[in-house]
Write a protein that holds these residues in place. Structure first.
Motif, PDB file in Angstrom:
ATOM      1  N   PRO A   1      87.700 -30.251 -30.768  1.00 42.75           N
ATOM      2  CA  PRO A   1      88.947 -30.962 -31.044  1.00 42.75           C
ATOM      3  C   PRO A   1      88.715 -32.263 -31.819  1.00 42.75           C
ATOM      4  O   PRO A   1      87.764 -32.992 -31.567  1.00 42.75           O
ATOM      5  N   VAL A   2      89.608 -32.538 -32.754  1.00 39.47           N
ATOM      6  CA  VAL A   2      89.613 -33.806 -33.490  1.00 39.47           C
ATOM      7  C   VAL A   2      90.661 -34.740 -32.902  1.00 39.47           C
ATOM      8  O   VAL A   2      90.453 -35.944 -32.781  1.00 39.47           O
ATOM      9  N   VAL A   3      91.798 -34.190 -32.523  1.00 36.57           N
ATOM     10  CA  VAL A   3      92.883 -34.964 -31.915  1.00 36.57           C
ATOM     11  C   VAL A   3      93.773 -34.003 -31.128  1.00 36.57           C
ATOM     12  O   VAL A   3      93.906 -32.823 -31.485  1.00 36.57           O
ATOM     13  N   TYR A   4      94.349 -34.499 -30.059  1.00 44.54           N
ATOM     14  CA  TYR A   4      95.336 -33.735 -29.293  1.00 44.54           C
ATOM     15  C   TYR A   4      96.726 -34.296 -29.569  1.00 44.54           C
ATOM     16  O   TYR A   4      96.930 -35.522 -29.571  1.00 44.54           O
ATOM     17  N   LEU A   5      97.680 -33.400 -29.802  1.00 48.14           N
ATOM     18  CA  LEU A   5      99.076 -33.767 -29.978  1.00 48.14           C
ATOM     19  C   LEU A   5      99.837 -33.365 -28.719  1.00 48.14           C
ATOM     20  O   LEU A   5      99.806 -32.194 -28.324  1.00 48.14           O
ATOM     21  N   TYR A   6     100.511 -34.325 -28.093  1.00 48.55           N
ATOM     22  CA  TYR A   6     101.293 -34.053 -26.884  1.00 48.55           C
ATOM     23  C   TYR A   6     102.779 -34.193 -27.196  1.00 48.55           C
ATOM     24  O   TYR A   6     103.191 -35.151 -27.863  1.00 48.55           O
ATOM     25  N   PHE A   7     103.558 -33.252 -26.672  1.00 52.08           N
ATOM     26  CA  PHE A   7     105.002 -33.246 -26.885  1.00 52.08           C
ATOM     27  C   PHE A   7     105.701 -33.344 -25.527  1.00 52.08           C
ATOM     28  O   PHE A   7     105.352 -32.604 -24.599  1.00 52.08           O
ATOM     29  N   LEU A   8     106.696 -34.227 -25.442  1.00 50.68           N
ATOM     30  CA  LEU A   8     107.422 -34.415 -24.190  1.00 50.68           C
ATOM     31  C   LEU A   8     108.921 -34.399 -24.460  1.00 50.68           C
ATOM     32  O   LEU A   8     109.395 -34.935 -25.475  1.00 50.68           O
ATOM     33  N   ASP A   9     109.663 -33.800 -23.567  1.00 50.61           N
ATOM     34  CA  ASP A   9     111.115 -33.725 -23.655  1.00 50.61           C
ATOM     35  C   ASP A   9     111.701 -34.977 -23.012  1.00 50.61           C
ATOM     36  O   ASP A   9     111.574 -35.183 -21.797  1.00 50.61           O
ATOM     37  N   SER A  10     112.345 -35.833 -23.817  1.00 43.14           N
ATOM     38  CA  SER A  10     112.881 -37.092 -23.292  1.00 43.14           C
ATOM     39  C   SER A  10     114.320 -36.977 -22.795  1.00 43.14           C
ATOM     40  O   SER A  10     114.978 -37.990 -22.546  1.00 43.14           O
ATOM     41  N   GLY A  11     114.806 -35.753 -22.647  1.00 46.70           N
ATOM     42  CA  GLY A  11     116.096 -35.535 -22.012  1.00 46.70           C
ATOM     43  C   GLY A  11     117.284 -35.786 -22.914  1.00 46.70           C
ATOM     44  O   GLY A  11     117.187 -35.849 -24.135  1.00 46.70           O
ATOM     45  N   GLY A  12     118.445 -35.958 -22.261  1.00 54.69           N
ATOM     46  CA  GLY A  12     119.689 -36.101 -22.985  1.00 54.69           C
ATOM     47  C   GLY A  12     120.360 -34.757 -23.163  1.00 54.69           C
ATOM     48  O   GLY A  12     119.735 -33.694 -23.040  1.00 54.69           O
ATOM     49  N   GLY A  13     121.656 -34.771 -23.447  1.00 55.38           N
ATOM     50  CA  GLY A  13     122.397 -33.524 -23.582  1.00 55.38           C
ATOM     51  C   GLY A  13     122.759 -32.971 -22.229  1.00 55.38           C
ATOM     52  O   GLY A  13     123.680 -33.444 -21.566  1.00 55.38           O
ATOM     53  N   SER A  14     122.013 -31.980 -21.754  1.00 58.45           N
ATOM     54  CA  SER A  14     122.348 -31.304 -20.504  1.00 58.45           C
ATOM     55  C   SER A  14     121.818 -32.015 -19.271  1.00 58.45           C
ATOM     56  O   SER A  14     122.130 -31.618 -18.158  1.00 58.45           O
ATOM     57  N   TYR A  15     120.988 -33.055 -19.445  1.00 56.26           N
ATOM     58  CA  TYR A  15     120.495 -33.787 -18.275  1.00 56.26           C
ATOM     59  C   TYR A  15     120.090 -35.205 -18.691  1.00 56.26           C
ATOM     60  O   TYR A  15     120.083 -35.532 -19.884  1.00 56.26           O
ATOM     61  N   PRO A  16     119.783 -36.113 -17.753  1.00 60.89           N
ATOM     62  CA  PRO A  16     119.598 -37.529 -18.068  1.00 60.89           C
ATOM     63  C   PRO A  16     118.520 -37.805 -19.115  1.00 60.89           C
ATOM     64  O   PRO A  16     117.564 -37.045 -19.271  1.00 60.89           O
ATOM     65  N   GLN A  17     118.678 -38.926 -19.805  1.00 63.69           N
ATOM     66  CA  GLN A  17     117.759 -39.328 -20.861  1.00 63.69           C
ATOM     67  C   GLN A  17     116.564 -40.071 -20.259  1.00 63.69           C
ATOM     68  O   GLN A  17     116.471 -41.297 -20.314  1.00 63.69           O
ATOM     69  N   VAL A  18     115.640 -39.296 -19.727  1.00 62.00           N
ATOM     70  CA  VAL A  18     114.432 -39.869 -19.119  1.00 62.00           C
ATOM     71  C   VAL A  18     113.253 -38.922 -19.330  1.00 62.00           C
ATOM     72  O   VAL A  18     113.428 -37.722 -19.542  1.00 62.00           O
ATOM     73  N   ILE A  19     112.064 -39.493 -19.282  1.00 58.52           N
ATOM     74  CA  ILE A  19     110.851 -38.703 -19.065  1.00 58.52           C
ATOM     75  C   ILE A  19     110.503 -38.913 -17.598  1.00 58.52           C
ATOM     76  O   ILE A  19     110.171 -40.024 -17.176  1.00 58.52           O
ATOM     77  N   SER A  20     110.615 -37.877 -16.815  1.00 59.20           N
ATOM     78  CA  SER A  20     110.539 -37.976 -15.356  1.00 59.20           C
ATOM     79  C   SER A  20     109.125 -38.256 -14.872  1.00 59.20           C
ATOM     80  O   SER A  20     108.145 -38.079 -15.616  1.00 59.20           O
ATOM     81  N   ASN A  21     109.017 -38.664 -13.627  1.00 59.22           N
ATOM     82  CA  ASN A  21     107.679 -38.856 -13.056  1.00 59.22           C
ATOM     83  C   ASN A  21     106.950 -37.527 -12.927  1.00 59.22           C
ATOM     84  O   ASN A  21     105.718 -37.489 -12.952  1.00 59.22           O
ATOM     85  N   ALA A  22     107.692 -36.415 -12.825  1.00 61.03           N
ATOM     86  CA  ALA A  22     107.050 -35.095 -12.817  1.00 61.03           C
ATOM     87  C   ALA A  22     106.403 -34.797 -14.175  1.00 61.03           C
ATOM     88  O   ALA A  22     105.302 -34.237 -14.248  1.00 61.03           O
ATOM     89  N   GLN A  23     107.077 -35.186 -15.261  1.00 60.70           N
ATOM     90  CA  GLN A  23     106.486 -35.020 -16.591  1.00 60.70           C
ATOM     91  C   GLN A  23     105.267 -35.931 -16.764  1.00 60.70           C
ATOM     92  O   GLN A  23     104.273 -35.529 -17.371  1.00 60.70           O
ATOM     93  N   ALA A  24     105.369 -37.145 -16.238  1.00 57.31           N
ATOM     94  CA  ALA A  24     104.230 -38.063 -16.310  1.00 57.31           C
ATOM     95  C   ALA A  24     103.031 -37.488 -15.561  1.00 57.31           C
ATOM     96  O   ALA A  24     101.889 -37.552 -16.040  1.00 57.31           O
ATOM     97  N   GLU A  25     103.291 -36.896 -14.413  1.00 49.83           N
ATOM     98  CA  GLU A  25     102.211 -36.272 -13.642  1.00 49.83           C
ATOM     99  C   GLU A  25     101.636 -35.082 -14.399  1.00 49.83           C
ATOM    100  O   GLU A  25     100.417 -34.863 -14.410  1.00 49.83           O
ATOM    101  N   TRP A  26     102.524 -34.311 -15.046  1.00 47.78           N
ATOM    102  CA  TRP A  26     102.039 -33.186 -15.860  1.00 47.78           C
ATOM    103  C   TRP A  26     101.123 -33.685 -16.970  1.00 47.78           C
ATOM    104  O   TRP A  26     100.047 -33.117 -17.206  1.00 47.78           O
ATOM    105  N   PHE A  27     101.546 -34.758 -17.671  1.00 45.53           N
ATOM    106  CA  PHE A  27     100.708 -35.296 -18.739  1.00 45.53           C
ATOM    107  C   PHE A  27      99.359 -35.748 -18.194  1.00 45.53           C
ATOM    108  O   PHE A  27      98.313 -35.478 -18.807  1.00 45.53           O
ATOM    109  N   GLN A  28      99.366 -36.429 -17.068  1.00 45.84           N
ATOM    110  CA  GLN A  28      98.112 -36.906 -16.487  1.00 45.84           C
ATOM    111  C   GLN A  28      97.175 -35.753 -16.179  1.00 45.84           C
ATOM    112  O   GLN A  28      95.986 -35.784 -16.519  1.00 45.84           O
TER     113      GLN A  28
END
Length: 404
Positions: A215-242
């Protein structure tokens, strides 16, 4: 002295970043077992184009709404021809779902990705707050008797007339499944089911031209919400990233870039006031940051993780700056689409990654082909604040000696 040294550092990287040749590139794409990766081409940097806030399907019942989509396609065609990127990222609000009455909003999504797809360029997408927003009935649809008239465009499909109407919207998972199933060039992912309805949470490896497993670099994509649910990156997503980052990059030895749509509240803290001044870099600062509803842990992880170099977001059409935050850059893309609010000239943020030694450069390419707001970040230019302090002291002493 630290502030002075950081300003000097910013001036230094901007000077270095303003002198380089933009090359036309193609790419080889492959799939590794378990993880997806895109392989760099030998002897060439890896270039990414960010298309943000296209807003296809806006005001579908008007004459000017579809014309916006035509103009957005023109912008993307121009930028793709000028930059010839290896990879494209659709950075959210690809469509304006709250204006789309037809049964399958993916038809507009298909239009948005068509300039990239027609050139054979691989791509990935992340969701914004408008992509699955509930349908909003236009006021002009309500005549004097109070019964709305159905105006349902066909959008190059077999749907026509009332058969095309469906006001339930197209959910995130439906949009993503359609993109993946109908496009071999798509590197998007549904993400872990445990995080649904937050869908676009995944990672892509950019591999060395010499070895697809390196690998040279990793690209991470996260859903920041909005539309059908609140505009947040949840602590569950943060745990997933970790967990994910520790799994694929346990020693933080490989650089990482992060992409989502709605800026985190950290962007408020670094936002330039009035104009854009160093160490920030950009050309428009025409509105306040419209950030996520809450900070639930993701920024703490990213700031503390040494391999994270930058975060890229969209959402605010009147902002295109990059500002440093701790040891990473917080960057906006550029409003690409003619849909959405604002009449600022359209463009796209470009990212160029170099393998040996690792560095990335980013700039804005406009619809009229002008390039501006160049930044470069890389190991060759990352001198410590202490080193800059020492350099400044030496320079001051030198000039004082000349004076006296």
């Amino acid at each position: 002295m630290t502030i002075l040294s950081f300003t000097f550092f910013s001036l230094f990287i901007l000077t270095v970043g303003s002198d380089y040749q933009v090359l036309g590139l193609t790419t080889t794409t492959t799939k590794a077992s378990g993880e997806r990766y895109v392989q760099m081409r030998a002897g060439a940097p890896f270039k990414i184009a960010l298309f943000a806030d296209l807003h296809y399907g806006e005001a579908t019942s008007t004459d000017w709404g579809p014309l916006q989509d035509v103009n957005s396609t023109r912008v993307m065609n121009t930028i793709l021809d000028d930059e010839t990127p290896d990879f494209v990222i659709y950075l959210g609000d690809v469509i304006t779902a709250n204006n789309i009455p037809i049964a399958n909003a993916s038809l507009y999504w298909d239009q948005a990705i068509s300039p990239t797809k027609s050139r054979g360029i691989p791509f990935a997408s992340v969701f914004g707050n408008h992509d699955d927003a509930p349908f909003e009935w236009p006021k002009e649809w309500f005549p004097a008797p109070g019964i709305p008239k159905l105006i349902c465009p066909a959008v190059n499909s077999t749907y026509s007339g009332e058969e095309a109407c469906s006001f339930r919207g197209t959910q995130r998972i439906e949009l993503m499944k359609h993109e993946i199933e109908h496009n071999v060039l798509s590197y998007s992912s549904n993400g872990p089911k445990a995080l649904w309805p937050s869908i676009s949470n995944y990672a892509i490896q950019v591999s060395s031209s010499d070895d697809p497993k390196s690998p040279v670099v990793y690209l991470y994509f996260l859903d920041s919400g909005g539309g059908s649910y609140p505009q947040v990156i949840s602590n569950a997503q943060a745990e997933w990233f970790q967990n994910k980052s520790e799994e694929i990059n346990p020693n933080s030895s490989v650089p990482e870039l992060i992409f989502w749509h709605i800026p985190s509240q950290a962007y408020n803290k670094v936002a330039p006031q009035l104009g854009i001044h160093k160490p920030c870099v950009g050309s428009i600062n025409k509105e306040n940051v419209s950030s996520q509803a809450a900070e639930l842990g993701i920024m703490d992880l990213l700031v503390k993780r040494p391999s994270v170099k930058a975060i890229f977001v969209g959402h605010n059409h009147g902002l295109d700056w990059c500002c440093p935050n701790e040891k990473l850059w917080l960057c906006f893309a550029r409003h690409t689409g003619y849909g959405g609010y604002g009449d600022w000239p359209r463009g796209a943020r470009i990212i160029e990654i170099t393998q040996q030694p690792f560095s990335f450069r980013t700039w804005i390419r406009m619809e009229d082909s002008i390039v501006h707001s160049k930044v470069v970040h890389g190991s060759a230019n990352q001198l410590s604040y202490k080193a800059f302090d020492q350099m400044i002291v030496i320079l001051l002493c030198y000039f004082m000696c000349l004076i006296f």
